[in-house]
Design a protein around this motif. Structure first.
Motif, PDB file in Angstrom:
ATOM      1  N   LEU A   1       2.582  -5.455  10.436  1.00 28.90           N
ATOM      2  CA  LEU A   1       3.916  -5.370   9.845  1.00 28.90           C
ATOM      3  C   LEU A   1       4.447  -6.759   9.528  1.00 28.90           C
ATOM      4  O   LEU A   1       4.661  -7.581  10.423  1.00 28.90           O
ATOM      5  N   ASP A   2       4.656  -7.017   8.254  1.00 28.82           N
ATOM      6  CA  ASP A   2       5.160  -8.311   7.803  1.00 28.82           C
ATOM      7  C   ASP A   2       6.690  -8.311   7.862  1.00 28.82           C
ATOM      8  O   ASP A   2       7.334  -7.606   7.084  1.00 28.82           O
ATOM      9  N   ILE A   3       7.236  -9.087   8.793  1.00 27.06           N
ATOM     10  CA  ILE A   3       8.689  -9.257   8.846  1.00 27.06           C
ATOM     11  C   ILE A   3       8.979 -10.682   8.382  1.00 27.06           C
ATOM     12  O   ILE A   3       8.756 -11.647   9.110  1.00 27.06           O
TER      13      ILE A   3
ATOM     14  N   LEU B   1      13.296  -3.172   9.291  1.00 30.78           N
ATOM     15  CA  LEU B   1      13.665  -3.065  10.703  1.00 30.78           C
ATOM     16  C   LEU B   1      13.654  -1.604  11.162  1.00 30.78           C
ATOM     17  O   LEU B   1      13.215  -1.305  12.282  1.00 30.78           O
ATOM     18  N   LYS B   2      14.093  -0.705  10.300  1.00 32.49           N
ATOM     19  CA  LYS B   2      14.053   0.721  10.645  1.00 32.49           C
ATOM     20  C   LYS B   2      12.611   1.201  10.754  1.00 32.49           C
ATOM     21  O   LYS B   2      12.275   2.018  11.617  1.00 32.49           O
ATOM     22  N   PHE B   3      11.747   0.697   9.886  1.00 28.71           N
ATOM     23  CA  PHE B   3      10.326   1.039   9.928  1.00 28.71           C
ATOM     24  C   PHE B   3       9.723   0.551  11.242  1.00 28.71           C
ATOM     25  O   PHE B   3       8.949   1.274  11.892  1.00 28.71           O
ATOM     26  N   ALA B   4      10.073  -0.667  11.648  1.00 28.69           N
ATOM     27  CA  ALA B   4       9.572  -1.207  12.913  1.00 28.69           C
ATOM     28  C   ALA B   4       9.993  -0.326  14.086  1.00 28.69           C
ATOM     29  O   ALA B   4       9.193  -0.051  14.998  1.00 28.69           O
TER      30      ALA B   4
ATOM     31  N   SER C   1       4.926  -4.293   4.315  1.00 25.02           N
ATOM     32  CA  SER C   1       6.220  -4.924   4.518  1.00 25.02           C
ATOM     33  C   SER C   1       7.192  -3.977   5.207  1.00 25.02           C
ATOM     34  O   SER C   1       8.254  -4.403   5.660  1.00 25.02           O
ATOM     35  N   GLY C   2       6.850  -2.693   5.255  1.00 22.38           N
ATOM     36  CA  GLY C   2       7.745  -1.708   5.832  1.00 22.38           C
ATOM     37  C   GLY C   2       8.924  -1.359   4.944  1.00 22.38           C
ATOM     38  O   GLY C   2       9.802  -0.591   5.349  1.00 22.38           O
ATOM     39  N   TYR C   3       8.936  -1.888   3.716  1.00 23.30           N
ATOM     40  CA  TYR C   3      10.046  -1.620   2.797  1.00 23.30           C
ATOM     41  C   TYR C   3       9.736  -0.342   2.015  1.00 23.30           C
ATOM     42  O   TYR C   3       9.454  -0.371   0.820  1.00 23.30           O
ATOM     43  N   VAL C   4       9.780   0.769   2.726  1.00 21.69           N
ATOM     44  CA  VAL C   4       9.415   2.061   2.133  1.00 21.69           C
ATOM     45  C   VAL C   4      10.209   3.164   2.833  1.00 21.69           C
ATOM     46  O   VAL C   4      10.628   2.989   3.979  1.00 21.69           O
ATOM     47  N   PRO C   5      10.412   4.310   2.177  1.00 21.85           N
ATOM     48  CA  PRO C   5      11.008   5.451   2.870  1.00 21.85           C
ATOM     49  C   PRO C   5      10.058   5.925   3.970  1.00 21.85           C
ATOM     50  O   PRO C   5       8.853   6.104   3.728  1.00 21.85           O
TER      51      PRO C   5
ATOM     52  N   PRO D   1       0.797  -1.232   0.000  1.00 24.73           N
ATOM     53  CA  PRO D   1       0.000   0.000   0.000  1.00 24.73           C
ATOM     54  C   PRO D   1       0.830   1.284   0.000  1.00 24.73           C
ATOM     55  O   PRO D   1       0.423   2.284  -0.596  1.00 24.73           O
ATOM     56  N   LEU D   2       2.001   1.243   0.651  1.00 25.15           N
ATOM     57  CA  LEU D   2       2.770   2.475   0.781  1.00 25.15           C
ATOM     58  C   LEU D   2       3.502   2.864  -0.501  1.00 25.15           C
ATOM     59  O   LEU D   2       4.187   3.886  -0.544  1.00 25.15           O
ATOM     60  N   MET D   3       3.308   2.091  -1.580  1.00 20.07           N
ATOM     61  CA  MET D   3       3.766   2.548  -2.891  1.00 20.07           C
ATOM     62  C   MET D   3       2.813   3.599  -3.455  1.00 20.07           C
ATOM     63  O   MET D   3       3.139   4.289  -4.426  1.00 20.07           O
TER      64      MET D   3
END
Length: 248
Positions: A132-134, A154-157, A112-116, A86-88
């Motif tokens: 949060l999917d880790i 991990l930074k997003f978490a 996934s938290g894989y976002v800026p 979604p964060l795309m």
């Protein structure tokens, strides 16, 4: 993007009107289009390309959501936006959540938290709960599973803890891949240090999306991977409980 009437458009794959596995209660689930990860077990590979799916306005989605408010109210449910990632599409997702909050509807973001982090901040303002999917904690395993680095997640978490955002961590248990004992121990240790995490969900690997890979002409690399046994699931859950985490 916006048109001349300032309607916020986005691209979605589909929606589910009465979901029960993506947050509390009965939920209206929106599957957005586009994802930067290439997870080996992805059950929505047709969500990966951002140009796919259907263009729709946030207003159209919220009008559909309104039809199910009684189900949400009765079950303490709400709206979950998942994907894809979604964060795309942060402007689009933020507008959906903003409108939901105006209506008093609980909001959950599955990411996934894989976002800026700066891209996520305007969305998180309207989010009640983050799923949060880790996928893994060990960097080499995470990259094998997703084709990207674990560091942004991990930074997003850690940022979610900083802003005290209620979070459920989701971990997909894949035999001979993510269920390596040290991987689970290290993830449990990391998550136990996050005071905002309410629980961790252990999701057993399944092959329900395999047929989609075949339809798209993609190679499904986990074809010979078994689904986890009840014992393997119990072992994973015990690993997380050992660190004082609530497990579902």
């Amino acid at each position: 993007m916006s048109d001349s009437n300032h309607k916020i458009f986005g691209r979605i794959h589909s929606f589910e009107s009465c979901g029960t596995v993506d947050g509390p209660g009965i939920r209206f689930v929106v599957f957005t289009q586009g994802c930067p990860l290439r997870c080996l077990y992805c059950h929505n590979p047709d969500c990966q390309e951002i140009a796919g799916g259907t263009e729709i306005t946030a207003t159209e989605i919220v009008e559909e959501v309104k039809k199910y408010r009684s189900y949400m109210r009765f079950s303490n449910g709400g709206v979950t936006v998942t994907g894809g990632e979604p964060l795309m599409q942060p402007e689009f997702v933020a507008e959906i959540f903003r409108r939901c909050k105006e209506l008093g509807i609980h909001t959950a973001l599955d990411t996934s938290g894989y976002v800026p982090i700066n891209a996520a901040k305007p969305v998180l303002d309207y989010v009640d709960l983050v799923l949060l999917d880790i996928k893994s904690y060990k960097p080499e395993t995470y990259r094998k599973v997703t084709s990207v680095s674990v560091e942004p997640t991990l930074k997003f978490a850690e940022y979610l803890q900083q802003i005290e955002k209620p979070t459920w961590v989701r971990f997909v248990l894949v035999p001979n891949l993510t269920n390596e004992p040290n991987n689970m121990e290290e993830l449990a240790r990391f998550v136990s240090g996050l005071s905002n995490v309410e629980k961790i969900e252990v999701l057993p690997f399944h092959k329900m999306g395999e047929y989609k890979w075949e339809q798209l002409g993609y190679e499904y690399q986990l074809k010979n991977t078994p689904e986890p046994t009840l014992e393997e699931v119990a072992t994973a859950m015990d690993t997380f409980r050992k660190y004082g985490l609530k497990v579902a």
